[in-house]
Design an enzyme around this catalytic site. Structure first.
Site, PDB file in Angstrom:
ATOM      1  N   HIS A 249       0.819  -1.207   0.000  1.00 51.63           N
ATOM      2  CA  HIS A 249       0.000   0.000   0.000  1.00 51.63           C
ATOM      3  C   HIS A 249       0.856   1.262   0.000  1.00 51.63           C
ATOM      4  CE1 HIS A 249      -3.326   2.585   1.882  1.00 51.63           C
ATOM      5  NE2 HIS A 249      -3.848   2.119   0.766  1.00 51.63           N
TER       6      HIS A 249
ATOM      7  N   LYS B 142       3.274   4.309  -1.255  1.00 49.17           N
ATOM      8  CA  LYS B 142       3.405   5.134  -2.463  1.00 49.17           C
ATOM      9  C   LYS B 142       4.737   5.865  -2.369  1.00 49.17           C
ATOM     10  CE  LYS B 142      -1.236   4.812  -1.639  1.00 49.17           C
ATOM     11  NZ  LYS B 142      -1.831   4.320  -0.391  1.00 49.17           N
TER      12      LYS B 142
ATOM     13  N   ASP C  81      16.634  10.396  -8.692  1.00 49.31           N
ATOM     14  CA  ASP C  81      18.092  10.584  -8.607  1.00 49.31           C
ATOM     15  C   ASP C  81      18.634  10.334  -7.206  1.00 49.31           C
ATOM     16  OD1 ASP C  81      18.266  11.163 -11.288  1.00 49.31           O
ATOM     17  OD2 ASP C  81      18.224  13.334 -11.021  1.00 49.31           O
TER      18      ASP C  81
ATOM     19  N   HIS D 231      -8.990  11.587   1.691  1.00 48.19           N
ATOM     20  CA  HIS D 231      -8.168  10.382   1.590  1.00 48.19           C
ATOM     21  C   HIS D 231      -6.834  10.537   2.318  1.00 48.19           C
ATOM     22  CE1 HIS D 231      -5.778   7.295  -0.786  1.00 48.19           C
ATOM     23  NE2 HIS D 231      -6.847   6.601  -0.441  1.00 48.19           N
TER      24      HIS D 231
ATOM     25  N   LYS E 289      -4.030  10.714   5.294  1.00 47.97           N
ATOM     26  CA  LYS E 289      -3.765   9.905   6.491  1.00 47.97           C
ATOM     27  C   LYS E 289      -2.779  10.695   7.353  1.00 47.97           C
ATOM     28  CE  LYS E 289      -3.916   6.876   2.687  1.00 47.97           C
ATOM     29  NZ  LYS E 289      -5.281   6.543   2.616  1.00 47.97           N
TER      30      LYS E 289
ATOM     31  N   ASP F 101      -0.639  17.980  19.503  1.00 48.87           N
ATOM     32  CA  ASP F 101      -0.321  19.286  20.108  1.00 48.87           C
ATOM     33  C   ASP F 101       0.243  20.284  19.099  1.00 48.87           C
ATOM     34  OD1 ASP F 101      -1.137  18.223  22.532  1.00 48.87           O
ATOM     35  OD2 ASP F 101       0.891  17.676  23.147  1.00 48.87           O
TER      36      ASP F 101
END
Length: 502
Positions: free
Chosen positions: A223, A225, A230, A420, A422, A427
């Site tokens: 999952h 990404k 370089d 979508h 996450k 604080d």
């Protein structure tokens, strides 16, 4: 006795043995075990197959993955050992109150997540796919040596085709292009999409490919990404490759809000390390084994790279001199949930506020308990979830958890569209962003990657983003649940039974 009856009897015997195994030898929590026993009771033979495929106890790793992880982790082992030995000195040096206050989390991520603390990183956030793809495509076009990409989903649409065209052009110029995608996440993406890239000399591979001979890895998906350009610039976060992430999909009638990160600095080395592990676990070229390669060659100490002025970045600017740790987790280590446990530790350290954004919300008991304790202790706990969900069954399963936590003082918000991103912010000081949803699937069944940021300035930026998204949301009230019909509540509770499998 006929052959049919013999097979049926053997199947029921196997079912009984599986129930005995769950009762006496399964080490997962009682709720998880009870869910499987219930399934085995209602669907005796189907339940056995589902347990093998979806429990997280079988076919979660390969020998190549173990060897690749060992080679990559050894590369950073001395750094982590030295940092851990000197961590008390670093914390007490007075150079950073954040490092001093959250040294226990840093130590935990070193020991448990095998992640060094890396400073002097520059971090930039993208809140929409339009911004992310514009910047990413521009940086790829300026690549000189290599482009490494790993995505859960790449769609055969305009965004996906544009990316492949750019990568094919770079491959034809002699740039090394490696593209890894998850077979299940991109199950309906034809291999024809990648033909221009392959013809140009690029390399494409699938993570844990499924087949009729070996369908058992269907539940354990990559999952993450990750993009590394370089070896000097990295992208990670919540966005896959597709028109929907860039709000170009006319079939969806709602706005898609997301969060993605672009970094330069030492932490890019950890993104590169994880890509290499995943790539050399998945590639079918048996001669390309990570343990046989000089891994140091993938980590350039310095290299010329484009200046920020050359890339169409959003106007919010970047945060510099950020200390961070990049932590990965996955079912290959099914006794540990490194990212979830680090999040729980963050919540327990909160003094004022806990802000969460997640597209799915079916967390396990330990995560819910941390939120409950924080709210009951007077901490301001607020969570944004979608108002319009892309998976209807995830929405149904989430509602009982929302109702439960609201009863303890946690405030929930429905975003006006689909969110979508996450993100967890504590604080307005420390934060974590990555690919991990607040659900059991991300915590225990998917291969995930999150970065943990130790920066006042960056924490305030994340808190500001949360408040901006909250302004585009409506608060969930008790009336929402009181007005729900008995049928709807029953449906919520029914789907909650299967939350550990979602």
């Amino acid at each position: 006795m006929t052959v049919y009856h013999a097979i049926l009897l053997a199947g029921y015997a196997l079912n009984a043995l599986m129930i005995i195994f769950l009762l006496f030898f399964e080490e997962n929590n009682s709720v998880h075990r009870f869910t499987w026993i219930l399934l085995l009771g209602f669907l005796p033979l189907v339940g056995v197959l589902c347990y093998i495929l979806f429990s997280g106890n079988f076919f979660t790793r390969t020998k190549r993955m173990l060897r690749a992880n060992q080679k990559a982790n050894n590369h950073f082992a001395k750094t982590i050992e030295t940092q851990e030995r000197n961590l008390d000195t670093i914390m007490q040096s007075g150079r950073s109150e954040v490092l001093e206050d959250y040294g226990s989390l840093i130590r935990m991520n070193m020991r448990y997540g095998r992640s060094p603390l890396l400073s002097k990183n520059s971090v930039r956030l993208f809140r929409t796919g339009e911004e992310k793809f514009q910047a990413l495509f521009a940086e790829i076009q300026r690549a000189k040596e290599s482009v490494h990409l790993s995505y859960f989903i790449i769609n055969n649409d305009e965004t996906g085709k544009e990316l492949i065209r750019i990568l094919a052009r770079k491959a034809s110029e002699g740039v090394t292009v490696r593209f890894l995608y998850d077979h299940v996440g991109s199950l309906f993406t034809s291999r024809k999409l990648f033909k221009p890239l392959i013809r140009a000399g690029g390399k494409v591979s699938r993570f844990f490919p499924l087949s009729l001979i070996n369908p058992f890895s269907i539940n354990y998906r990559n999952h993450r990404k990750i993009v590394v350009i370089d070896g000097m610039c990295g992208y990670f976060g919540g966005m896959n490759v597709g028109d929907e992430y860039a709000n170009r999909n006319n079939a969806r009638n709602y706005f898609w809000r997301d969060l993605h990160v672009r970094i330069t600095g030492p932490a890019v080395r950890i993104l590169q390390k994880q890509f290499l592990v995943d790539w050399y676990t998945s590639t079918i070229d048996e001669s390309s084994l990570l343990e046989k390669l000089p891994i140091e060659s993938f980590f350039p100490e310095s290299a010329g790279h484009l200046t920020n002025e050359e890339v169409p970045f959003p106007p919010d600017g970047e945060t510099r001199n950020v200390a961070m740790q990049v932590v990965t987790a996955g079912p290959d280590d099914n006794r540990n949930d490194e990212i979830r446990d680090a999040m729980i530790h963050m919540i327990t350290r909160a003094k004022k506020s806990v802000y969460i954004e997640s597209p799915y919300f079916t967390p396990d008991e330990s995560f819910r308990m941390a939120l409950k304790i924080a709210a009951l202790s007077g901490i301001d706990v607020q969570i944004i979830v979608p108002g319009q969900w892309d998976k209807w069954y995830c929405r149904l399963a989430a509602m009982p958890y929302v109702s439960e936590l609201m009863s303890y003082g946690v405030r929930f918000w429905f975003y006006n569209g689909f969110i979508h991103s996450k993100m967890l912010v504590i604080d307005n000081i420390i934060s974590t962003i990555g690919s991990t949803n607040m659900d059991t699937r991300s915590f225990s069944l998917h291969f995930e990657l999150n970065a943990f940021f130790y920066s006042d300035e960056f924490g305030q930026r994340c808190g500001h983003i949360f408040m901006e998204n909250r302004a585009e949301s409506r608060e969930v009230t008790e009336d929402f649940f009181r007005s729900a019909s008995i049928f709807r509540k029953g449906l919520w509770n029914f789907f909650k039974l299967f939350a550990p499998l979602m």
